[in-house]
Design a protein around this motif. Structure first.
Motif, PDB file in Angstrom:
ATOM      1  N   PHE A 296       0.827  -1.206   0.000  1.00 31.21           N
ATOM      2  CA  PHE A 296       0.000   0.000   0.000  1.00 31.21           C
ATOM      3  C   PHE A 296       0.865   1.261   0.000  1.00 31.21           C
ATOM      4  N   LEU A 297       1.891   1.288   0.845  1.00 34.00           N
ATOM      5  CA  LEU A 297       2.743   2.473   0.938  1.00 34.00           C
ATOM      6  C   LEU A 297       3.594   2.668  -0.320  1.00 34.00           C
ATOM      7  N   ALA A 298       3.983   1.573  -0.963  1.00 31.44           N
ATOM      8  CA  ALA A 298       4.764   1.692  -2.202  1.00 31.44           C
ATOM      9  C   ALA A 298       3.977   2.433  -3.270  1.00 31.44           C
ATOM     10  N   GLY A 299       2.671   2.221  -3.281  1.00 31.17           N
ATOM     11  CA  GLY A 299       1.831   2.919  -4.256  1.00 31.17           C
ATOM     12  C   GLY A 299       1.668   4.390  -3.972  1.00 31.17           C
ATOM     13  N   LEU A 300       2.052   4.819  -2.763  1.00 30.49           N
ATOM     14  CA  LEU A 300       1.912   6.229  -2.385  1.00 30.49           C
ATOM     15  C   LEU A 300       3.236   6.982  -2.419  1.00 30.49           C
ATOM     16  N   LEU A 308       4.531   7.948   8.593  1.00 29.82           N
ATOM     17  CA  LEU A 308       5.488   7.022   9.185  1.00 29.82           C
ATOM     18  C   LEU A 308       4.868   5.644   9.035  1.00 29.82           C
ATOM     19  N   PRO A 309       5.614   4.657   8.541  1.00 32.70           N
ATOM     20  CA  PRO A 309       5.021   3.321   8.401  1.00 32.70           C
ATOM     21  C   PRO A 309       4.469   2.828   9.736  1.00 32.70           C
ATOM     22  N   SER A 310       3.277   2.251   9.695  1.00 36.11           N
ATOM     23  CA  SER A 310       2.646   1.707  10.891  1.00 36.11           C
ATOM     24  C   SER A 310       3.564   0.698  11.570  1.00 36.11           C
ATOM     25  N   GLU A 311       3.615   0.741  12.908  1.00 35.46           N
ATOM     26  CA  GLU A 311       4.430  -0.210  13.669  1.00 35.46           C
ATOM     27  C   GLU A 311       3.680  -1.505  13.953  1.00 35.46           C
ATOM     28  N   GLY A 312       2.356  -1.453  13.892  1.00 35.59           N
ATOM     29  CA  GLY A 312       1.539  -2.626  14.185  1.00 35.59           C
ATOM     30  C   GLY A 312       0.078  -2.348  13.869  1.00 35.59           C
ATOM     31  N   SER A 313      -0.782  -3.362  14.068  1.00 36.28           N
ATOM     32  CA  SER A 313      -2.201  -3.347  13.696  1.00 36.28           C
ATOM     33  C   SER A 313      -2.311  -3.471  12.177  1.00 36.28           C
ATOM     34  N   PHE A 314      -3.543  -3.357  11.640  1.00 37.64           N
ATOM     35  CA  PHE A 314      -3.630  -3.312  10.180  1.00 37.64           C
ATOM     36  C   PHE A 314      -4.168  -1.985   9.676  1.00 37.64           C
ATOM     37  N   PHE A 315      -3.672  -0.917  10.320  1.00 36.09           N
ATOM     38  CA  PHE A 315      -4.045   0.440   9.932  1.00 36.09           C
ATOM     39  C   PHE A 315      -2.814   1.280   9.603  1.00 36.09           C
ATOM     40  N   GLN A 316      -2.975   2.167   8.627  1.00 33.28           N
ATOM     41  CA  GLN A 316      -1.932   3.108   8.254  1.00 33.28           C
ATOM     42  C   GLN A 316      -2.528   4.503   8.232  1.00 33.28           C
ATOM     43  N   ASN A 317      -1.912   5.432   8.969  1.00 31.18           N
ATOM     44  CA  ASN A 317      -2.341   6.822   8.962  1.00 31.18           C
ATOM     45  C   ASN A 317      -1.564   7.599   7.904  1.00 31.18           C
ATOM     46  N   LEU A 318      -2.282   8.470   7.204  1.00 32.52           N
ATOM     47  CA  LEU A 318      -1.660   9.331   6.194  1.00 32.52           C
ATOM     48  C   LEU A 318      -1.995  10.780   6.508  1.00 32.52           C
ATOM     49  N   SER A 319      -0.973  11.629   6.543  1.00 34.16           N
ATOM     50  CA  SER A 319      -1.196  13.067   6.697  1.00 34.16           C
ATOM     51  C   SER A 319      -1.383  13.689   5.312  1.00 34.16           C
ATOM     52  N   TYR A 320      -2.421  14.503   5.180  1.00 32.97           N
ATOM     53  CA  TYR A 320      -2.679  15.178   3.908  1.00 32.97           C
ATOM     54  C   TYR A 320      -2.457  16.688   4.036  1.00 32.97           C
ATOM     55  N   GLN A 371      -3.623  -1.842  -4.278  1.00 28.30           N
ATOM     56  CA  GLN A 371      -2.919  -1.169  -5.366  1.00 28.30           C
ATOM     57  C   GLN A 371      -3.815  -0.163  -6.068  1.00 28.30           C
ATOM     58  N   GLU A 372      -5.069  -0.540  -6.267  1.00 32.95           N
ATOM     59  CA  GLU A 372      -6.002   0.383  -6.926  1.00 32.95           C
ATOM     60  C   GLU A 372      -6.307   1.576  -6.017  1.00 32.95           C
ATOM     61  N   ALA A 373      -6.463   1.332  -4.722  1.00 37.69           N
ATOM     62  CA  ALA A 373      -6.723   2.434  -3.788  1.00 37.69           C
ATOM     63  C   ALA A 373      -5.551   3.409  -3.768  1.00 37.69           C
ATOM     64  N   ALA A 374      -4.326   2.878  -3.718  1.00 40.05           N
ATOM     65  CA  ALA A 374      -3.142   3.739  -3.722  1.00 40.05           C
ATOM     66  C   ALA A 374      -3.073   4.546  -5.016  1.00 40.05           C
ATOM     67  N   HIS A 375      -3.407   3.918  -6.135  1.00 35.17           N
ATOM     68  CA  HIS A 375      -3.392   4.627  -7.415  1.00 35.17           C
ATOM     69  C   HIS A 375      -4.393   5.782  -7.407  1.00 35.17           C
ATOM     70  N   ARG A 376      -5.589   5.521  -6.905  1.00 40.93           N
ATOM     71  CA  ARG A 376      -6.603   6.575  -6.862  1.00 40.93           C
ATOM     72  C   ARG A 376      -6.172   7.710  -5.937  1.00 40.93           C
ATOM     73  N   LEU A 377      -5.619   7.360  -4.771  1.00 40.37           N
ATOM     74  CA  LEU A 377      -5.170   8.396  -3.840  1.00 40.37           C
ATOM     75  C   LEU A 377      -4.038   9.226  -4.423  1.00 40.37           C
ATOM     76  N   SER A 378      -3.212   8.618  -5.257  1.00 33.73           N
ATOM     77  CA  SER A 378      -2.078   9.348  -5.837  1.00 33.73           C
ATOM     78  C   SER A 378      -2.508  10.391  -6.843  1.00 33.73           C
ATOM     79  N   THR A 379      -3.779  10.395  -7.244  1.00 35.49           N
ATOM     80  CA  THR A 379      -4.271  11.398  -8.183  1.00 35.49           C
ATOM     81  C   THR A 379      -4.643  12.696  -7.488  1.00 35.49           C
ATOM     82  N   LEU A 380      -4.632  12.727  -6.166  1.00 36.29           N
ATOM     83  CA  LEU A 380      -4.979  13.962  -5.448  1.00 36.29           C
ATOM     84  C   LEU A 380      -3.993  15.070  -5.793  1.00 36.29           C
TER      85      LEU A 380
END
Length: 380
Positions: A296-300, A308-320, A371-380
């Motif tokens: 997911f992060l590679a696509g962003l 910062l890459p998540s240290e645990g859980s299955f969540f990733q926070n992104l600052s916009y 991969q598709e979600a990361a691609h869509r987010l990268s269009t912002l």
């Protein structure tokens, strides 16, 4: 007739709202924290086996003995801590029920409860329904480290409970050995109990590791450790959790539990008892999710999102913050409608709705969706 609300400030959860919006718009749902793939066929076969063998009536209130014994063996092997399956382990209908029962067993009207925020949304309602008073310690980005000086300032003679969550939802932070030491020093000589939400215990990444509060002798004697099979085995819909606690705490915990759900679905407990005998089923989980986080992060990479890459859980926070100054709740809705990716605005996890311009994304999804979600987010 007018019915005064016991929770006047509570409405429909953000998870329900965003998942409904994702369904309405056909968006990729990275908001609610559930796996986008099925559990092991072997586990399903075990449930079928026990259903066909007639294990379909009430389970014991404390959980079927085979599952409690399997949990005792697993806990001792992983953490070198022995819990008595008869007096210190209780199976519950999900981790949320276990958290509620533990809080109810301890908190009385006027008691203060330390809550680290951003916090999972069931904590504060459970405190307030029992007449407790939440006292907040705010964790801030980018690392969400605990300010132990601030915790020390928040503790008073009325502090009765501290709520811990590691690995942490929604930030992905994993507590360190120093965190456990600091907490132990704070409570060592005080009548303060602890509820430790450790449902993501097997999901940690890179150089990090999960340190259960049961591993520290001072914390072990005063802590309700809450676990979940849903997060470990991709079975969130089964709603099966458990509580590990010293016998005296477990006795009070069970008094509450027996009047909440009494017992938990029987054939699934037997299936999980068998499935727990193969440690590789949970030992592989960290690597499985780390690969998904990295995908997911590679696509962003190369976008204006900061993280910062998540240290645990299955969540990733992104600052916009470098992209727009929109409120996070507004942007979460707009991204769902306009680019088709649903997330959770992190401000909803703070009692004052602190808006640090951060969205939470769940990467427990199939690779093509990530991969598709990361691609869509990268269009912002």
């Amino acid at each position: 007739m007018f019915l005064p609300s016991k929770l006047p400030n509570v409405g429909t959860t953000i998870f329900t709202v965003m998942s409904a919006l994702a369904a309405e718009t056909g968006a990729i749902n990275l908001s609610q924290g559930f796996p986008g793939f099925d559990c092991s066929p072997e586990l399903v076969a075990l449930v079928d086996q026990y259903m066909r063998q007639g294990f379909n009536q009430y389970a014991p209130m404390t959980g079927v003995p085979a599952l409690r014994e399997a949990l005792a063996r697993k806990t001792e092997a992983l953490y070198n801590v022995r819990f008595d399956p008869n007096t210190e382990i209780t199976v519950t209908s999900g981790a949320t029920e276990a958290i509620f029962a533990a809080i109810t067993a301890v908190v009385r009207p006027g008691d203060e409860v330390i809550v680290f925020e951003p916090a999972y949304d069931s904590y504060v309602p459970a405190i307030e329904l029992n007449g407790g008073i939440p006292v907040y310690v705010t964790l801030t980005p980018p690392d969400y480290a605990v300010d132990w000086a601030q915790v020390r300032q928040r503790i008073t003679d009325r502090t009765r409970l501290i709520l811990v969550n590691t690995p942490h939802n929604p930030t992905g932070r994993v507590w360190t050995a120093d965190d456990l030491t600091q907490l132990a020093e704070l409570v060592r000589d005080k009548a303060i109990w602890i509820v430790s939400d450790e449902v993501y215990e097997h999901i940690y990444f890179d150089e990090h590791m999960h340190r259960s509060l049961m591993m520290h002798p001072v914390l072990r004697e005063r802590t309700f450790v809450i676990g979940s099979f849903g997060k470990t085995y991709h079975i969130t819909g089964w709603k099966i959790g458990y509580c590990l606690a010293p016998a005296a705490l477990t006795s009070e915990f069970r008094k509450i539990h027996q009047y909440l759900t009494f017992s938990t679905v029987t054939p699934m407990q037997y299936a999980l008892a068998d499935y727990l005998s193969e440690p590789e089923h949970y030992q592989q989980l960290a690597g499985f999710y780390q690969r998904k986080r990295n995908l997911f992060l590679a696509g962003l990479q190369g976008t204006r999102f900061e993280f910062l890459p998540s240290e645990g859980s299955f969540f990733q926070n992104l600052s916009y913050a470098a992209i727009t100054d929109e409120p996070d709740q507004v942007l979460a809705v707009r991204l769902t409608r306009e680019i088709g990716v649903a997330s959770i605005p992190v401000s909803v996890f703070y009692h004052q709705k602190n808006d640090f311009k951060i969205l939470r994304f769940c990467f427990a999804k199939n690779d093509d969706l990530l991969q598709e979600a990361a691609h869509r987010l990268s269009t912002l």
